[in-house]
Write a protein that holds these residues in place. Sequence first.
Motif, PDB file in Angstrom:
ATOM      1  N   GLY A  87     -88.390  77.796  33.626  1.00 64.13           N
ATOM      2  CA  GLY A  87     -87.969  78.406  32.379  1.00 64.13           C
ATOM      3  C   GLY A  87     -88.973  78.240  31.253  1.00 64.13           C
ATOM      4  N   GLY A  88     -90.052  77.480  31.513  1.00 66.11           N
ATOM      5  CA  GLY A  88     -91.074  77.257  30.495  1.00 66.11           C
ATOM      6  C   GLY A  88     -90.693  76.217  29.465  1.00 66.11           C
ATOM      7  N   TRP A  89     -89.644  75.440  29.741  1.00 67.50           N
ATOM      8  CA  TRP A  89     -89.136  74.517  28.727  1.00 67.50           C
ATOM      9  C   TRP A  89     -90.041  73.312  28.505  1.00 67.50           C
ATOM     10  CZ3 TRP A  89     -85.722  76.886  25.992  1.00 67.50           C
ATOM     11  CH2 TRP A  89     -84.884  77.838  26.577  1.00 67.50           C
ATOM     12  N   VAL A  90     -90.825  72.914  29.495  1.00 68.19           N
ATOM     13  CA  VAL A  90     -91.734  71.778  29.301  1.00 68.19           C
ATOM     14  C   VAL A  90     -92.779  72.111  28.241  1.00 68.19           C
ATOM     15  CG1 VAL A  90     -93.374  70.197  30.393  1.00 68.19           C
ATOM     16  CG2 VAL A  90     -91.395  71.034  31.691  1.00 68.19           C
ATOM     17  N   GLY A  91     -93.282  73.330  28.271  1.00 70.08           N
ATOM     18  CA  GLY A  91     -94.349  73.730  27.360  1.00 70.08           C
ATOM     19  C   GLY A  91     -93.877  74.509  26.148  1.00 70.08           C
ATOM     20  N   LEU A  92     -92.636  74.309  25.746  1.00 71.14           N
ATOM     21  CA  LEU A  92     -92.074  75.089  24.645  1.00 71.14           C
ATOM     22  C   LEU A  92     -92.916  75.001  23.373  1.00 71.14           C
ATOM     23  CD1 LEU A  92     -89.431  76.791  24.180  1.00 71.14           C
ATOM     24  CD2 LEU A  92     -88.525  74.773  23.027  1.00 71.14           C
ATOM     25  N   ALA A  93     -93.357  73.797  23.033  1.00 70.47           N
ATOM     26  CA  ALA A  93     -94.128  73.611  21.797  1.00 70.47           C
ATOM     27  C   ALA A  93     -95.622  73.430  22.055  1.00 70.47           C
ATOM     28  CB  ALA A  93     -93.598  72.398  21.034  1.00 70.47           C
ATOM     29  N   ALA A  94     -96.048  73.551  23.315  1.00 67.51           N
ATOM     30  CA  ALA A  94     -97.452  73.313  23.664  1.00 67.51           C
ATOM     31  C   ALA A  94     -98.341  74.487  23.262  1.00 67.51           C
ATOM     32  CB  ALA A  94     -97.567  73.045  25.160  1.00 67.51           C
ATOM     33  N   ASP A  95     -99.643  74.209  23.213  1.00 69.51           N
ATOM     34  CA  ASP A  95    -100.641  75.188  22.789  1.00 69.51           C
ATOM     35  C   ASP A  95    -100.684  76.370  23.759  1.00 69.51           C
ATOM     36  OD1 ASP A  95    -102.893  76.582  21.953  1.00 69.51           O
ATOM     37  OD2 ASP A  95    -104.047  74.776  21.546  1.00 69.51           O
ATOM     38  N   PRO A  96    -100.558  77.611  23.252  1.00 68.21           N
ATOM     39  CA  PRO A  96    -100.639  78.794  24.125  1.00 68.21           C
ATOM     40  C   PRO A  96    -101.967  78.905  24.867  1.00 68.21           C
ATOM     41  CG  PRO A  96     -99.682  79.372  22.002  1.00 68.21           C
ATOM     42  CD  PRO A  96    -100.194  77.963  21.878  1.00 68.21           C
ATOM     43  N   GLY A  99    -101.225  77.678  28.172  1.00 70.74           N
ATOM     44  CA  GLY A  99    -100.012  78.144  28.827  1.00 70.74           C
ATOM     45  C   GLY A  99     -98.717  77.797  28.127  1.00 70.74           C
ATOM     46  N   GLY A 100     -98.798  77.144  26.985  1.00 67.69           N
ATOM     47  CA  GLY A 100     -97.582  76.808  26.252  1.00 67.69           C
ATOM     48  C   GLY A 100     -97.065  77.980  25.444  1.00 67.69           C
ATOM     49  N   MET A 101     -95.867  77.819  24.871  1.00 73.30           N
ATOM     50  CA  MET A 101     -95.271  78.873  24.051  1.00 73.30           C
ATOM     51  C   MET A 101     -95.647  78.756  22.578  1.00 73.30           C
ATOM     52  SD  MET A 101     -91.422  79.317  25.558  1.00 73.30           S
ATOM     53  CE  MET A 101     -91.104  79.517  27.318  1.00 73.30           C
ATOM     54  N   GLY A 102     -96.097  77.582  22.153  1.00 72.58           N
ATOM     55  CA  GLY A 102     -96.516  77.407  20.765  1.00 72.58           C
ATOM     56  C   GLY A 102     -95.391  77.501  19.755  1.00 72.58           C
ATOM     57  N   LEU A 103     -94.162  77.196  20.155  1.00 71.79           N
ATOM     58  CA  LEU A 103     -93.013  77.290  19.259  1.00 71.79           C
ATOM     59  C   LEU A 103     -92.846  75.996  18.457  1.00 71.79           C
ATOM     60  CD1 LEU A 103     -90.598  79.115  21.708  1.00 71.79           C
ATOM     61  CD2 LEU A 103     -91.569  80.042  19.590  1.00 71.79           C
TER      62      LEU A 103
END
Length: 565
Positions: A87-96, A99-103
């Motif tokens: 679901g991408g939840w590990v990288g929710l706030a990680a740098d795009p 591969g993160g979402m940057g939220l």
Amino acid sequence: MSYKAPVEQIEFILRHVVPYGEVAATERFGEAGFDTASAILTEAGKLAGNVLAPLNRNGDENPARLENGKLRSSPGFDEGFRAIAEGGWVGLAADPEHGGMGLPQALNMAVAEMMAGACLSLQLNPLLTQGQIEALEHHASDELKALYLPKLISGEWSGTMNLTEPGAGSDVGALTTRAERNGDGSYSITGQKIFITWGDSDVTGNVCHAVLARLPDGAKGTRGISLFMVPKFIPDENGNPGVANSLKVVSLEEKTGIHGSPTCVMSYEGATGWLIGEEHKGMAAMFTMMNCARLGVGMQGIGVGEAALQQAVAYAQERNQMGLIIRHPDVRRMLATARAEIFAARAIALACATAIDLERATGDADHAARAAFLTPIAKAYGTDTGWRVADTAVQVHGGMGYIEETGVSQYLRDVRITQIYEGTNGIQAMDLVGRKLSDGGEAAARLLDEILDGAKSAQGEHPDLANEVWQAAETLREATQTLLERDLPERFAGAVPYLSAFARVLGGYYHLLAARAGGEAQLALARVFIRRVLPRFGTDLDEALAGLGDLTAISNETLAGEMAV
């Protein structure tokens, strides 16, 4: 009893209590407006309630175990973790970039609360990984980032934090783990670490250990410590797990709670590692990881408290003792106070997260100072509240709360560790009155000014509540000034009650904001907190200002119970 993620409560706080609107108005987080936030929280809530919560009891009754040196996680944890990762939840706030979402962290922390409330033992895995991601993003070389961040962010690999040793707990500088330069850019790591959460895993393809160790020329104490990336499997030329590294899990700890989370004793036997950041400056990188984790642990306390409270309310609505017990005044007192404290703790934690987001989006030093000041409060008050609420939930159940059949005692057993790990709550309080007041109290003063101004503006609508909050903030300001005039040992003697007092004043203020923005439900809850919980700040401050003398006057023999006749 099924767990329902508190999506509406979190959304209310983001919209009306903390400055999430300011976060969404920045260029960096401009795509994370309220509609996007609502959609994210709703989906995370479904994951927490439908996928993770059913695993919670199973993890308690079927703990992680070690078989022939290999870890076996609790049944169902593999599927649960895969749902988190995919679901991408590990990288929710990680740098795009990797591969993160940057939220915003505010959303990441809200999601962390829901996952922890659903299944704390499993949520610990992504929490530690996210902390390692933070450390790598801020301190690692470009090569290390390129190799590890995409795999950590995707959930293919997981991360750990290796600080504690048998003789070096809160005193990190006493560690004995050694690092030797290999001459090819890598290092050889030798030593033993204890209390390593998810130190091994069969739900990810590799476990990446962030290990504190001392080089031969490292100074004594924390200034001579370096941080190393030490993977379970050394990546091959294609970046995939290759040969096994020279490390192993010696044993798993048998714990009071969080049975599904493997707590490992790790042995490094000349294991190959790579430097994170600069030599002898590992604590800077580790503190980046720890600060992320400390706020996350505060959210864990809130999440478990929320889950326990939901079960207690459901039980009180069904249990008949001279009528349904939810009608009994004392039961209503317990439940109402618990709900009011959960709201306050959640608001404090999300205020801290939005301050982090605003600092990252603007670079403003005041936001950074506020985030730093709120972090120990969010961690300590969030976990203390989680413990109190879980204890209340057991009490509401009466004798059945002490019986494992109901499952409510698991919340009490699980949440207890949150007051200890990632820096005990006593350490958080000492940090607050020490390092966080080292600016002469400026960060505290700005926060108190905001509370005083907010209380003044609310006097026309809710004069009784506003006056209580204003007076509490003014008294806290005076007490803070008194503490600033004392040396550190005197401050430390009253650090814990001072942190409690500050949290309660903050909680009263956030309840006041909620009462102004919401309807009768928010006003009723604010009355409970401001009239029943906030007044306790006064006795907190009495103890905070009592000083050190009466504590040092008691001999060790007296503490041990030896009394002269």
